[in-house]
Design an enzyme around this catalytic site. Sequence first.
Site, mmCIF file in Angstrom:
data_model
loop_
_atom_site.group_PDB
_atom_site.id
_atom_site.type_symbol
_atom_site.label_atom_id
_atom_site.label_comp_id
_atom_site.label_asym_id
_atom_site.label_seq_id
_atom_site.Cartn_x
_atom_site.Cartn_y
_atom_site.Cartn_z
ATOM 1 N N HIS A 304 0.876 -1.187 0.000
ATOM 2 C CA HIS A 304 0.000 0.000 0.000
ATOM 3 C C HIS A 304 0.906 1.227 0.000
ATOM 4 O O HIS A 304 1.530 1.545 -1.006
ATOM 5 C CB HIS A 304 -0.935 -0.099 1.211
ATOM 6 C CG HIS A 304 -2.089 0.846 1.206
ATOM 7 N ND1 HIS A 304 -2.374 1.702 0.174
ATOM 8 C CD2 HIS A 304 -3.061 1.080 2.136
ATOM 9 C CE1 HIS A 304 -3.462 2.405 0.465
ATOM 10 N NE2 HIS A 304 -3.890 2.055 1.659
ATOM 11 N N HIS A 343 -2.717 -2.449 -10.050
ATOM 12 C CA HIS A 343 -3.616 -1.852 -9.063
ATOM 13 C C HIS A 343 -4.867 -2.701 -8.973
ATOM 14 O O HIS A 343 -5.333 -3.213 -9.987
ATOM 15 C CB HIS A 343 -3.977 -0.415 -9.487
ATOM 16 C CG HIS A 343 -4.483 0.410 -8.356
ATOM 17 N ND1 HIS A 343 -5.789 0.381 -7.951
ATOM 18 C CD2 HIS A 343 -3.842 1.283 -7.528
ATOM 19 C CE1 HIS A 343 -5.932 1.209 -6.932
ATOM 20 N NE2 HIS A 343 -4.769 1.766 -6.647
ATOM 21 N N ASP A 399 2.564 5.237 -7.413
ATOM 22 C CA ASP A 399 3.842 5.080 -6.722
ATOM 23 C C ASP A 399 5.034 4.914 -7.650
ATOM 24 O O ASP A 399 6.173 4.920 -7.195
ATOM 25 C CB ASP A 399 3.775 3.864 -5.788
ATOM 26 C CG ASP A 399 2.849 4.132 -4.632
ATOM 27 O OD1 ASP A 399 2.869 5.272 -4.135
ATOM 28 O OD2 ASP A 399 2.103 3.225 -4.243
HETATM 29 N N1 CMC Z 1 4.365 -7.110 -11.045
HETATM 30 C C1 CMC Z 1 4.236 -8.310 -11.660
HETATM 31 N N2 CMC Z 1 3.096 -8.996 -11.705
HETATM 32 C C2 CMC Z 1 2.036 -8.460 -11.126
HETATM 33 C C3 CMC Z 1 2.086 -7.215 -10.473
HETATM 34 C C4 CMC Z 1 3.312 -6.536 -10.457
HETATM 35 N N3 CMC Z 1 3.427 -5.355 -9.869
HETATM 36 N N4 CMC Z 1 0.870 -6.927 -9.978
HETATM 37 C C5 CMC Z 1 0.074 -7.949 -10.306
HETATM 38 N N5 CMC Z 1 0.766 -8.877 -10.989
HETATM 39 C C6 CMC Z 1 0.251 -10.109 -11.580
HETATM 40 C C7 CMC Z 1 0.008 -11.161 -10.513
HETATM 41 O O1 CMC Z 1 1.138 -11.969 -10.310
HETATM 42 C C8 CMC Z 1 -1.151 -11.896 -11.120
HETATM 43 O O2 CMC Z 1 -0.637 -12.737 -12.140
HETATM 44 P P1 CMC Z 1 -1.259 -14.213 -12.370
HETATM 45 O O3 CMC Z 1 -2.676 -13.949 -12.810
HETATM 46 O O4 CMC Z 1 -0.390 -14.825 -13.392
HETATM 47 O O5 CMC Z 1 -1.185 -14.904 -11.042
HETATM 48 C C9 CMC Z 1 -1.974 -10.832 -11.794
HETATM 49 O O6 CMC Z 1 -1.025 -9.808 -12.133
HETATM 50 C C10 CMC Z 1 -3.076 -10.263 -10.927
HETATM 51 O O7 CMC Z 1 -2.461 -9.754 -9.737
HETATM 52 P P2 CMC Z 1 -3.108 -9.755 -8.306
HETATM 53 O O8 CMC Z 1 -2.024 -9.914 -7.285
HETATM 54 O O9 CMC Z 1 -4.251 -10.721 -8.253
HETATM 55 O O10 CMC Z 1 -3.702 -8.298 -8.251
HETATM 56 P P3 CMC Z 1 -4.193 -7.569 -6.959
HETATM 57 O O11 CMC Z 1 -5.339 -6.728 -7.378
HETATM 58 O O12 CMC Z 1 -4.428 -8.519 -5.846
HETATM 59 O O13 CMC Z 1 -2.941 -6.686 -6.549
HETATM 60 C C11 CMC Z 1 -1.483 -4.892 -6.216
HETATM 61 C C12 CMC Z 1 -2.871 -5.309 -6.697
HETATM 62 C C13 CMC Z 1 -1.398 -3.356 -6.238
HETATM 63 C C14 CMC Z 1 -1.278 -5.342 -4.734
HETATM 64 C C15 CMC Z 1 -0.427 -5.547 -7.138
HETATM 65 O O14 CMC Z 1 -0.610 -5.121 -8.465
HETATM 66 C C16 CMC Z 1 0.994 -5.257 -6.673
HETATM 67 O O15 CMC Z 1 1.523 -5.960 -5.803
HETATM 68 N N6 CMC Z 1 1.653 -4.192 -7.244
HETATM 69 C C17 CMC Z 1 2.953 -3.806 -6.806
HETATM 70 C C18 CMC Z 1 2.814 -2.997 -5.523
HETATM 71 C C19 CMC Z 1 2.304 -1.605 -5.805
HETATM 72 O O16 CMC Z 1 2.764 -0.923 -6.723
HETATM 73 N N7 CMC Z 1 1.351 -1.145 -4.936
HETATM 74 C C20 CMC Z 1 0.831 0.202 -5.011
HETATM 75 C C21 CMC Z 1 -0.615 0.226 -5.336
HETATM 76 S S1 CMC Z 1 -1.120 1.905 -5.745
HETATM 77 C C22 CMC Z 1 -1.101 2.736 -4.251
HETATM 78 C C23 CMC Z 1 -2.380 2.644 -3.558
HETATM 79 O O17 CMC Z 1 -3.407 3.137 -4.112
HETATM 80 O O18 CMC Z 1 -2.383 2.106 -2.442
#
Ligand code: CMC
Length: 465
Positions: A304, A343, A399
């Site tokens: 986050h 996201h 970010d």
């Molecule tokens: N790098 C590589 N792969 C990714 C990433 C990433 N940053 N984010 C998602 N994926 C992949 C993930 O591995 C999954 O692949 P598969 O379907 O093959 O298993 C797919 O994309 C869907 O991901 P998810 O984890 O189910 O998506 P989520 O909605 O649960 O996660 C997130 C959202 C923001 C936690 C995630 O994208 C992430 O960890 N990003 C990096 C951390 C980041 O930049 N966070 C800041 C968010 S913006 C600030 C805020 O508003 O808080």
Amino acid sequence: MRTDRATSGGITATDAGQPGAYGEAAAGREAGAGAAPARDTLTVTDNRTGKTYELPIEAGTVRAMDLRQVKAGDGDFGLMTYDPAYTNTASCRSSITYIDGDAGILQHRGYSIEQLCEHSSYLEVSYLIINGVLPTQAQLEEWVHEITIHTFVHENVKDFIQGFRYDANPMGMLVASVGALSTFYPDANQIHDEDVRRIQIIRLLAKMPTLAAFAYRHNMGQPYVYPDNDLNYAGNFLGMMYKMTELKYEPDPRLERALDVLFILHADHEQNASTSAVRSVGSTQVDPYSAIAAGVAALYGPLHGGANEAALRMLRRIGSVENIPGFLEGVKAGEERLMGFGHRVYKNYDPRARIIRKHLDDVFEVRGKSPLLEVASELEKRALDDDYFTQRKLYPNVDFYSGLIYEALGLPVAMFPVMFAIGRTSGWIAQWLEMVQDSEQKIARPRQIYTGDRDRDYVPIEQRG
Ligand code: CMC
């Protein structure tokens, strides 16, 4: 234009044609044999019993409680929904922030983030978010004046920040010191008194930058700098952070503006993890300082508020453009994440990332260009050219570039989430206020699916194998 529809990651549902469906026909009815179902309803057949139910649909949602009547037999608790991480559950009605994740749209109280960043200031946006309307000139002046004259903290706050270890993480200090404010203002627990609420709101907005700057100065082993009420919100924060021996700190207007825009960009983002934490803790009717301390704690997490720190560390580790392909291979192999990408809600370019990108140049003009900008720009380009990222709809989020601005401002990475917390304070307050005034809300208390053992007999310790 007013919309009334559930928004969830861009999944939007059209207006219900049955106003008040939840009030009058709250429970879904067992559908009568042969009766034509109403248009805005969901007909569900329970194949365990053969019974059919008709549930009202309003604003693109069905009420989870309407499922409780669906029972396999006498004594059955009734059907629940299972939604770990609340990926498809609306927990409240809110008129603060609208996001269309597919289209990359962010609006506060109906105003686009682009217009607010172009024309407004952080304090005006905080007024808007909290009060629902843009202030008149007189209202804005009063709002800014009140916040400005409440920027000082009790001297004891300084003492307990002093008590932290020299290398304490400033986010940890912020969690503790925001929560501790409740002990200085014990009447803050009168959350149903409008006047009491108002003064806590002013204090929170006013004192958050002071606490954040004190945490930073403690970390740096430097004396705390008291607020300067001649400066604006962002300028005063820069002064409390960076003033040294000069008699009067004069912030560069370009840095001041860039920081103010960053605060606007972080002001609110509907039901994210920290806001949900604020609402959840606030639902116990605790004072707002304690509820917002919970928000700061949630923001501390690397997924986050900590993501900007992680993104900058990642850029530093990549170091140069030649290392990008190898790094991306590692991400695609699942060895790590591309921080600052992806996201839960945006499945398009995060509009906030675009705005930050524009302000980078102003900051670099004052502070000198970061060599990491080239790495970031190239990394973005290559990721957006790569099927792995486009198929998963992974785009830069707020970010990805904010860390570069913070770095250029001379901030250590541990301060990045603190900057996020200062901006987000207005959103936490607005969401807390909305919840406190919402007659439908009560103490947050999810259900569970129990998976453990039952009815075991206690075994004395000497008899355990
Ligand atoms: N790098 C590589 N792969 C990714 C990433 C990433 N940053 N984010 C998602 N994926 C992949 C993930 O591995 C999954 O692949 P598969 O379907 O093959 O298993 C797919 O994309 C869907 O991901 P998810 O984890 O189910 O998506 P989520 O909605 O649960 O996660 C997130 C959202 C923001 C936690 C995630 O994208 C992430 O960890 N990003 C990096 C951390 C980041 O930049 N966070 C800041 C968010 S913006 C600030 C805020 O508003 O808080």
